[in-house]
Design a protein around this motif. Structure first.
Motif, PDB file in Angstrom:
ATOM      1  N   LEU A   1       0.828  -1.218   0.000  1.00  8.68           N
ATOM      2  CA  LEU A   1       0.000   0.000   0.000  1.00  8.68           C
ATOM      3  C   LEU A   1       0.856   1.259   0.000  1.00  8.68           C
ATOM      4  O   LEU A   1       0.428   2.304  -0.474  1.00  8.68           O
ATOM      5  CB  LEU A   1      -0.922  -0.009   1.226  1.00  8.68           C
ATOM      6  CG  LEU A   1      -1.943  -1.156   1.284  1.00  8.68           C
ATOM      7  CD1 LEU A   1      -2.657  -1.160   2.615  1.00  8.68           C
ATOM      8  CD2 LEU A   1      -2.944  -1.032   0.149  1.00  8.68           C
ATOM      9  N   SER A   2       2.039   1.159   0.574  1.00  9.69           N
ATOM     10  CA  SER A   2       2.989   2.267   0.595  1.00  9.69           C
ATOM     11  C   SER A   2       4.368   1.681   0.834  1.00  9.69           C
ATOM     12  O   SER A   2       4.527   0.445   0.917  1.00  9.69           O
ATOM     13  CB  SER A   2       2.631   3.273   1.700  1.00  9.69           C
ATOM     14  OG  SER A   2       2.841   2.691   2.975  1.00  9.69           O
TER      15      SER A   2
ATOM     16  N   ILE B   1      -9.524  -5.754  -5.352  1.00 11.53           N
ATOM     17  CA  ILE B   1      -8.654  -5.205  -4.303  1.00 11.53           C
ATOM     18  C   ILE B   1      -8.162  -3.816  -4.685  1.00 11.53           C
ATOM     19  O   ILE B   1      -8.135  -2.893  -3.855  1.00 11.53           O
ATOM     20  CB  ILE B   1      -7.469  -6.162  -4.047  1.00 11.53           C
ATOM     21  CG1 ILE B   1      -7.982  -7.454  -3.393  1.00 11.53           C
ATOM     22  CG2 ILE B   1      -6.417  -5.506  -3.160  1.00 11.53           C
ATOM     23  CD1 ILE B   1      -6.921  -8.534  -3.239  1.00 11.53           C
ATOM     24  N   TYR B   2      -7.793  -3.609  -5.961  1.00 12.69           N
ATOM     25  CA  TYR B   2      -7.362  -2.282  -6.405  1.00 12.69           C
ATOM     26  C   TYR B   2      -8.490  -1.263  -6.271  1.00 12.69           C
ATOM     27  O   TYR B   2      -8.268  -0.108  -5.852  1.00 12.69           O
ATOM     28  CB  TYR B   2      -6.882  -2.338  -7.860  1.00 12.69           C
ATOM     29  CG  TYR B   2      -5.526  -2.964  -8.055  1.00 12.69           C
ATOM     30  CD1 TYR B   2      -5.329  -3.957  -9.013  1.00 12.69           C
ATOM     31  CD2 TYR B   2      -4.439  -2.573  -7.287  1.00 12.69           C
ATOM     32  CE1 TYR B   2      -4.087  -4.540  -9.200  1.00 12.69           C
ATOM     33  CE2 TYR B   2      -3.191  -3.151  -7.463  1.00 12.69           C
ATOM     34  CZ  TYR B   2      -3.017  -4.135  -8.418  1.00 12.69           C
ATOM     35  OH  TYR B   2      -1.779  -4.703  -8.595  1.00 12.69           O
ATOM     36  N   ASP B   3      -9.721  -1.687  -6.603  1.00 18.06           N
ATOM     37  CA  ASP B   3     -10.869  -0.785  -6.465  1.00 18.06           C
ATOM     38  C   ASP B   3     -11.075  -0.389  -5.007  1.00 18.06           C
ATOM     39  O   ASP B   3     -11.383   0.780  -4.701  1.00 18.06           O
ATOM     40  CB  ASP B   3     -12.148  -1.460  -6.991  1.00 18.06           C
ATOM     41  CG  ASP B   3     -12.136  -1.620  -8.505  1.00 18.06           C
ATOM     42  OD1 ASP B   3     -11.347  -0.918  -9.168  1.00 18.06           O
ATOM     43  OD2 ASP B   3     -12.913  -2.449  -9.022  1.00 18.06           O
ATOM     44  N   LEU B   4     -10.890  -1.338  -4.102  1.00 18.33           N
ATOM     45  CA  LEU B   4     -11.026  -1.046  -2.671  1.00 18.33           C
ATOM     46  C   LEU B   4      -9.960  -0.054  -2.212  1.00 18.33           C
ATOM     47  O   LEU B   4     -10.239   0.836  -1.397  1.00 18.33           O
ATOM     48  CB  LEU B   4     -10.913  -2.339  -1.857  1.00 18.33           C
ATOM     49  CG  LEU B   4     -12.049  -3.356  -2.020  1.00 18.33           C
ATOM     50  CD1 LEU B   4     -11.682  -4.675  -1.342  1.00 18.33           C
ATOM     51  CD2 LEU B   4     -13.341  -2.816  -1.421  1.00 18.33           C
ATOM     52  N   CYS B   5      -8.752  -0.199  -2.747  1.00 19.05           N
ATOM     53  CA  CYS B   5      -7.657   0.711  -2.382  1.00 19.05           C
ATOM     54  C   CYS B   5      -7.968   2.145  -2.809  1.00 19.05           C
ATOM     55  O   CYS B   5      -7.611   3.109  -2.115  1.00 19.05           O
ATOM     56  CB  CYS B   5      -6.348   0.247  -3.012  1.00 19.05           C
ATOM     57  SG  CYS B   5      -5.714  -1.307  -2.319  1.00 19.05           S
TER      58      CYS B   5
ATOM     59  N   HIS C   1     -11.098   3.686  -0.474  1.00 17.48           N
ATOM     60  CA  HIS C   1     -10.969   3.828   0.974  1.00 17.48           C
ATOM     61  C   HIS C   1      -9.656   4.510   1.341  1.00 17.48           C
ATOM     62  O   HIS C   1      -8.698   4.485   0.571  1.00 17.48           O
ATOM     63  CB  HIS C   1     -11.037   2.451   1.660  1.00 17.48           C
ATOM     64  CG  HIS C   1     -12.370   1.782   1.523  1.00 17.48           C
ATOM     65  ND1 HIS C   1     -12.747   1.112   0.377  1.00 17.48           N
ATOM     66  CD2 HIS C   1     -13.412   1.685   2.382  1.00 17.48           C
ATOM     67  CE1 HIS C   1     -13.967   0.618   0.530  1.00 17.48           C
ATOM     68  NE2 HIS C   1     -14.393   0.958   1.741  1.00 17.48           N
ATOM     69  N   THR C   2      -9.652   5.097   2.524  1.00 20.19           N
ATOM     70  CA  THR C   2      -8.440   5.755   3.015  1.00 20.19           C
ATOM     71  C   THR C   2      -7.434   4.698   3.458  1.00 20.19           C
ATOM     72  O   THR C   2      -7.789   3.549   3.728  1.00 20.19           O
ATOM     73  CB  THR C   2      -8.761   6.678   4.200  1.00 20.19           C
ATOM     74  OG1 THR C   2      -9.236   5.879   5.301  1.00 20.19           O
ATOM     75  CG2 THR C   2      -9.819   7.692   3.827  1.00 20.19           C
ATOM     76  N   LEU C   3      -6.191   5.122   3.571  1.00 17.22           N
ATOM     77  CA  LEU C   3      -5.129   4.204   3.968  1.00 17.22           C
ATOM     78  C   LEU C   3      -5.392   3.633   5.359  1.00 17.22           C
ATOM     79  O   LEU C   3      -5.091   2.463   5.627  1.00 17.22           O
ATOM     80  CB  LEU C   3      -3.778   4.928   3.941  1.00 17.22           C
ATOM     81  CG  LEU C   3      -2.519   4.046   3.917  1.00 17.22           C
ATOM     82  CD1 LEU C   3      -2.535   3.136   2.698  1.00 17.22           C
ATOM     83  CD2 LEU C   3      -1.271   4.896   3.925  1.00 17.22           C
ATOM     84  N   ALA C   4      -5.979   4.431   6.238  1.00 15.53           N
ATOM     85  CA  ALA C   4      -6.263   3.971   7.597  1.00 15.53           C
ATOM     86  C   ALA C   4      -7.302   2.854   7.608  1.00 15.53           C
ATOM     87  O   ALA C   4      -7.310   2.007   8.511  1.00 15.53           O
ATOM     88  CB  ALA C   4      -6.742   5.138   8.458  1.00 15.53           C
TER      89      ALA C   4
END
Length: 320
Positions: free
Chosen positions: A26-27, A78-82, A85-88
């Protein structure tokens, strides 16, 4: 920008397949390991994450193409969810729930489908359950132990004239679960009094045993049987076969409990590690296993499945 790298579990299930896993970045500092819920024969999985398709076997090729499409759809999800939604919010627990929903979307069931399943006997559904879920051979055996014990429990209730003696979803109350637990604990004495119960559905199936008289069952054995029954009821709830969940209010002895951990010091660990056990090789091996546990904290079942493939960039990595 999130990225996904595929790799494969070192654990091979009873059907000869291993689960495809994701390493989601994610980062720079946040990386998650996720189970895809999709399985493949290890020989068909390339280290780069691609799938090796046979040319001669058209049926297997079609299955692998379907698996590849399913993988891509899950990765796109999963990419769509990323992006949505926020990273938190993007925690491991969040993705596990979303992957479960991906494989088990809510849908309206036709009443006839549910009715057809309910026409089958309760224990018949228990016996079919491992095949429906694609469970390993080891889990098939565990559900075999469960189904035979349920057959015996039903016969015992009939002999004792406890109504309703016929097992079904709705008759399973918290009280019946407690009675079932008591039955499992007392099976040796019940065998002595009512041996015919065990003729068709034996508690002991190992050929090396001369007597069919069951062993006394300890807490761990009964916990395992109840865990299978609990999973079966969860599936039945999801399938719309029943809304009853007798485990919701059940807090018997078969509920797993964990004691307070006791920690040894590093000095105590080193004393154990350096102690000379060369005269007792089996004990020396167990000592080394214990010391290894102290260093990485994995369970013995996880440890026995580790291979050199679990060492990645100098670190031990595994899915618990």
């Amino acid at each position: 920008m999130a990225s996904i790298k595929r790799y494969i579990s070192s654990r091979v299930e009873g059907n000869g397949r291993s689960e495809i896993l994701f390493r989601l970045s994610l980062s720079k500092d946040i990386k998650l390991r996720l189970k895809s819920g999709l399985y493949i024969e290890p020989g068909r999985f390339n280290p780069d994450g691609s799938i090796i398709k046979p040319r001669a076997n058209q049926k297997e090729m079609a299955e692998l193409k379907s698996l590849e499409r399913r993988l891509r759809d899950l990765e796109d999800h999963i990419y769509d969810l990323c992006e949505a939604h926020t990273l938190a919010e993007l925690t491991k627990d969040f993705f596990e729930k979303e992957i479960y929903r991906f494989h088990n979307p809510k849908k309206e069931r036709k009443p006839k489908e549910v009715e057809a399943k309910l026409q089958k006997k309760f224990v018949e559904l228990v016996e079919e359950f491992p095949d429906k879920r694609g469970l390993s051979e080891w889990r098939h055996r565990r559900y075999g132990v469960l189904s035979r014990s349920l057959h015996r429990f039903e016969l015992y209730r009939k002999i004792k004239r406890r109504l309703p003696y016929k097992l079904d979803f709705e008759m399973f109350t918290t009280e019946v679960l407690e009675e079932y637990e008591e039955f499992l604990r007392n099976e040796p004495a019940i065998f002595d009094k009512y041996p015919k119960i065990f003729e068709e559905f034996p508690a002991e199936t190992r050929k090396v045993r001369k007597s069919r008289r069951p062993f006394e069952k300890g807490d761990n054995t009964i916990i395992g049987i109840f865990a299978c029954l609990r999973t079966f009821f969860k599936w039945a709830n999801e399938e719309g076969l029943t809304q009853n969940n007798p485990f919701a209010r059940y807090h018997g002895k078969t509920t797993e409990r964990y004691g307070t951990p006791i920690y040894i010091t590093i000095k105590e660990r080193d004393i154990i590690a350096d102690f000379d056990l060369s005269a007792n090789n089996p004990l020396e091996v167990q000592r080394d296993i214990f010391i290894f546990h102290c260093c990485i904290g994995c369970r013995i079942s996880d440890l026995m499945r580790l291979t050199p493939a679990n060492i990645i960039n100098g670190y031990v990595e595994y899915i618990a």
